[in-house]
Write an enzyme that holds these catalytic residues in place. Structure first.
Site, PDB file in Angstrom:
ATOM      1  N   GLU A 155       3.413   7.762   0.030  1.00 10.60           N
ATOM      2  CA  GLU A 155       2.910   6.903   1.105  1.00 10.60           C
ATOM      3  C   GLU A 155       3.245   7.470   2.485  1.00 10.60           C
ATOM      4  O   GLU A 155       4.403   7.428   2.912  1.00 10.60           O
ATOM      5  CB  GLU A 155       3.537   5.505   0.976  1.00 10.60           C
ATOM      6  CG  GLU A 155       3.112   4.548   2.087  1.00 10.60           C
ATOM      7  CD  GLU A 155       3.656   3.141   1.925  1.00 10.60           C
ATOM      8  OE1 GLU A 155       4.734   2.972   1.314  1.00 10.60           O
ATOM      9  OE2 GLU A 155       3.002   2.212   2.417  1.00 10.60           O
ATOM     10  N   GLU A 161       8.755   5.099  11.372  1.00 11.17           N
ATOM     11  CA  GLU A 161       9.480   5.098  10.100  1.00 11.17           C
ATOM     12  C   GLU A 161       9.676   6.490   9.523  1.00 11.17           C
ATOM     13  O   GLU A 161      10.557   6.696   8.689  1.00 11.17           O
ATOM     14  CB  GLU A 161       8.761   4.194   9.092  1.00 11.17           C
ATOM     15  CG  GLU A 161       8.750   2.742   9.553  1.00 11.17           C
ATOM     16  CD  GLU A 161       8.133   1.803   8.533  1.00 11.17           C
ATOM     17  OE1 GLU A 161       8.387   1.963   7.338  1.00 11.17           O
ATOM     18  OE2 GLU A 161       7.388   0.907   8.966  1.00 11.17           O
ATOM     19  N   ASP A 188      -1.703   2.826   3.417  1.00 12.08           N
ATOM     20  CA  ASP A 188      -1.225   1.529   3.914  1.00 12.08           C
ATOM     21  C   ASP A 188      -1.950   1.261   5.237  1.00 12.08           C
ATOM     22  O   ASP A 188      -1.742   1.966   6.231  1.00 12.08           O
ATOM     23  CB  ASP A 188       0.295   1.581   4.103  1.00 12.08           C
ATOM     24  CG  ASP A 188       0.872   0.240   4.570  1.00 12.08           C
ATOM     25  OD1 ASP A 188       0.236  -0.419   5.412  1.00 12.08           O
ATOM     26  OD2 ASP A 188       1.973  -0.123   4.110  1.00 12.08           O
ATOM     27  N   HIS A 191       0.150   1.128   8.524  1.00  9.88           N
ATOM     28  CA  HIS A 191       0.573   2.416   9.088  1.00  9.88           C
ATOM     29  C   HIS A 191      -0.625   3.150   9.689  1.00  9.88           C
ATOM     30  O   HIS A 191      -0.533   3.747  10.757  1.00  9.88           O
ATOM     31  CB  HIS A 191       1.229   3.289   8.007  1.00  9.88           C
ATOM     32  CG  HIS A 191       2.479   2.690   7.445  1.00  9.88           C
ATOM     33  ND1 HIS A 191       3.560   2.352   8.224  1.00  9.88           N
ATOM     34  CD2 HIS A 191       2.832   2.374   6.171  1.00  9.88           C
ATOM     35  CE1 HIS A 191       4.520   1.851   7.462  1.00  9.88           C
ATOM     36  NE2 HIS A 191       4.098   1.850   6.208  1.00  9.88           N
ATOM     37  N   HIS A 214      -2.293  -0.381   0.451  1.00 10.63           N
ATOM     38  CA  HIS A 214      -1.600  -1.582   0.922  1.00 10.63           C
ATOM     39  C   HIS A 214      -2.554  -2.314   1.840  1.00 10.63           C
ATOM     40  O   HIS A 214      -2.917  -1.841   2.914  1.00 10.63           O
ATOM     41  CB  HIS A 214      -0.257  -1.236   1.589  1.00 10.63           C
ATOM     42  CG  HIS A 214       0.844  -1.070   0.577  1.00 10.63           C
ATOM     43  ND1 HIS A 214       2.004  -0.364   0.814  1.00 10.63           N
ATOM     44  CD2 HIS A 214       0.931  -1.553  -0.692  1.00 10.63           C
ATOM     45  CE1 HIS A 214       2.772  -0.422  -0.280  1.00 10.63           C
ATOM     46  NE2 HIS A 214       2.136  -1.129  -1.196  1.00 10.63           N
ATOM     47  N   ARG A 220       0.548  -6.519  10.479  1.00  9.16           N
ATOM     48  CA  ARG A 220       1.286  -6.647   9.226  1.00  9.16           C
ATOM     49  C   ARG A 220       1.313  -8.072   8.682  1.00  9.16           C
ATOM     50  O   ARG A 220       2.064  -8.389   7.762  1.00  9.16           O
ATOM     51  CB  ARG A 220       2.704  -6.053   9.328  1.00  9.16           C
ATOM     52  CG  ARG A 220       2.976  -5.140   8.143  1.00  9.16           C
ATOM     53  CD  ARG A 220       4.254  -4.366   8.191  1.00  9.16           C
ATOM     54  NE  ARG A 220       4.152  -3.292   7.201  1.00  9.16           N
ATOM     55  CZ  ARG A 220       5.089  -2.405   6.934  1.00  9.16           C
ATOM     56  NH1 ARG A 220       6.235  -2.444   7.563  1.00  9.16           N
ATOM     57  NH2 ARG A 220       4.905  -1.465   6.025  1.00  9.16           N
ATOM     58  N   GLU A 249       0.748  -6.064   0.840  1.00  4.30           N
ATOM     59  CA  GLU A 249       2.099  -5.819   1.348  1.00  4.30           C
ATOM     60  C   GLU A 249       2.083  -6.266   2.808  1.00  4.30           C
ATOM     61  O   GLU A 249       1.677  -5.512   3.702  1.00  4.30           O
ATOM     62  CB  GLU A 249       2.492  -4.341   1.236  1.00  4.30           C
ATOM     63  CG  GLU A 249       3.948  -4.139   1.650  1.00  4.30           C
ATOM     64  CD  GLU A 249       4.323  -2.674   1.784  1.00  4.30           C
ATOM     65  OE1 GLU A 249       5.116  -2.193   0.965  1.00  4.30           O
ATOM     66  OE2 GLU A 249       3.817  -2.023   2.732  1.00  4.30           O
TER      67      GLU A 249
HETATM   68  C1  LER Z   1       6.488   0.446   2.101  1.00  2.00           C
HETATM   69  O1  LER Z   1       5.377   0.345   1.305  1.00  2.00           O
HETATM   70  C2  LER Z   1       6.118   0.621   3.497  1.00  2.00           C
HETATM   71  O2  LER Z   1       4.989   0.454   3.878  1.00  2.00           O
HETATM   72  C3  LER Z   1       7.158   1.058   4.430  1.00  2.00           C
HETATM   73  O3  LER Z   1       6.786   0.717   5.731  1.00  2.00           O
HETATM   74  C4  LER Z   1       8.503   0.503   4.144  1.00  2.00           C
HETATM   75  O4  LER Z   1       8.555  -0.850   4.442  1.00  2.00           O
HETATM   76 MN    MN Z   2       3.282   0.154   2.541  1.00  2.00          MN
END
Ligand code: LER
Ligand code: MN
Length: 272
Positions: A155, A161, A188, A191, A214, A220, A249
């Site tokens: 991912e 992050e 995701d 992100h 995600h 979020r 998520e």
């Molecule tokens: C986990 O799937 C994720 O998206 C990261 O940002 C950790 O939270």
């Molecule tokens: Mn994620």
């Protein structure tokens, strides 16, 4: 085959406040997920031994659910281990931690996700060195997952992050340098909303590499509670024939049950 829906359940005390829909109570979460019409659950546990394989098998069978994936971020959240640390011992701890979660997930047919555990480059570790550590770990763990009969999910995260691979173009170029063919990408949308110029185009760039999604909004919050353009995202996913999971998520906003309901409504509107 069409896209299937999943919803996250976190069993990690140290991750409280994080973007997971259901928390701590597997039985209640599985019952609610099934009631809302989800196909699967995605489970985030503190470590491999804390994945209740038998209980999950029983609950998912009872509710006709699958286990979409299992997270490995507990190694970072609880122990601060990751795959790019300067000392080999810490990198080995990270790899062993992930390997045991791959094995536990495989018993349920669920692939493991490497998100936070990829780490970052800093201090004595250069970007080039960190990408070499990541490449070696994904090759090794990807082949381990293959032997266990599951893919390994990588991912890309946003810049706050990780500083390794934040965008689709760079990630695909990196994937092409792997020896294993068993690593797939987790796209995701949260992100990607931070990093990509155009999320739909980035999904096309990932193309066949995407193995998990995600499904979440720009802030979020659950899908439908921000300003994500799901019409454009849905057409891109259709174009690339995406047929794996779209997993909620997101923050349990305003509460877990409402977040799960909002996501499945958006899923049915755009992706089903
Ligand atoms: C986990 O799937 C994720 O998206 C990261 O940002 C950790 O939270
Ligand atoms: Mn994620």
């Amino acid at each position: 085959m069409s896209i299937q829906s999943a919803v996250t359940i976190s069993l990690v005390k140290e991750a409280e406040g994080g973007p997971f829909v259901f928390w701590h109570d597997l039985a209640a979460a599985c019952a609610k997920a099934a009631e809302l019409g989800y196909d699967a659950v995605e489970v985030f546990a503190p470590n491999a031994d804390a994945i209740p394989v038998d209980e999950l098998r029983q609950l998912t069978q009872q509710h006709s659910l699958k286990v979409a994936a299992v997270g490995t971020g507990g190694g970072w959240v609880i122990h601060k281990w990751h795959l790019c640390q300067p000392d080999a011992g810490s990198r080995d701890n990270a790899k062993n931690f992930i390997r045991s979660i791959i094995d536990a997930g495989a018993q349920l047919g669920a692939p493991a996700i490497i998100g936070s555990m990829q780490g970052r480059f800093e201090g004595a570790v250069s970007r080039e060195q960190a990408l070499e550590y990541l490449r070696a770990a994904l090759n090794e763990l990807g082949e381990h997952a293959k032997a266990a009969g599951v893919p390994l999910i990588y991912e890309p995260l946003n810049r706050y992050e990780s500083n390794l691979l934040n965008r689709a173009e760079d990630t695909v170029a990196f994937l092409d340098t792997l020896d294993t063919n068993n690593v797939v990408i987790l796209a995701d949308l949260f992100h990607m909303n931070i990093e990509e110029a155009n999320i739909a185009d980035a999904l096309r760039t990932y193309g066949k590499h995407i193995g998990h999604l995600h499904f979440v909004d720009s802030n979020r919050r659950p899908a439908g509670c921000g300003h994500m353009d799901y019409t454009a995202i849905a057409s891109a996913l259709k174009e690339i024939s995406y047929d794996r999971y779209a997993s909620a998520e997101a923050f349990p906003w305003p509460d877990s049950d409402s977040a799960a309901k909002a996501t499945i409504d958006a899923f049915n509107q755009y992706l089903a």
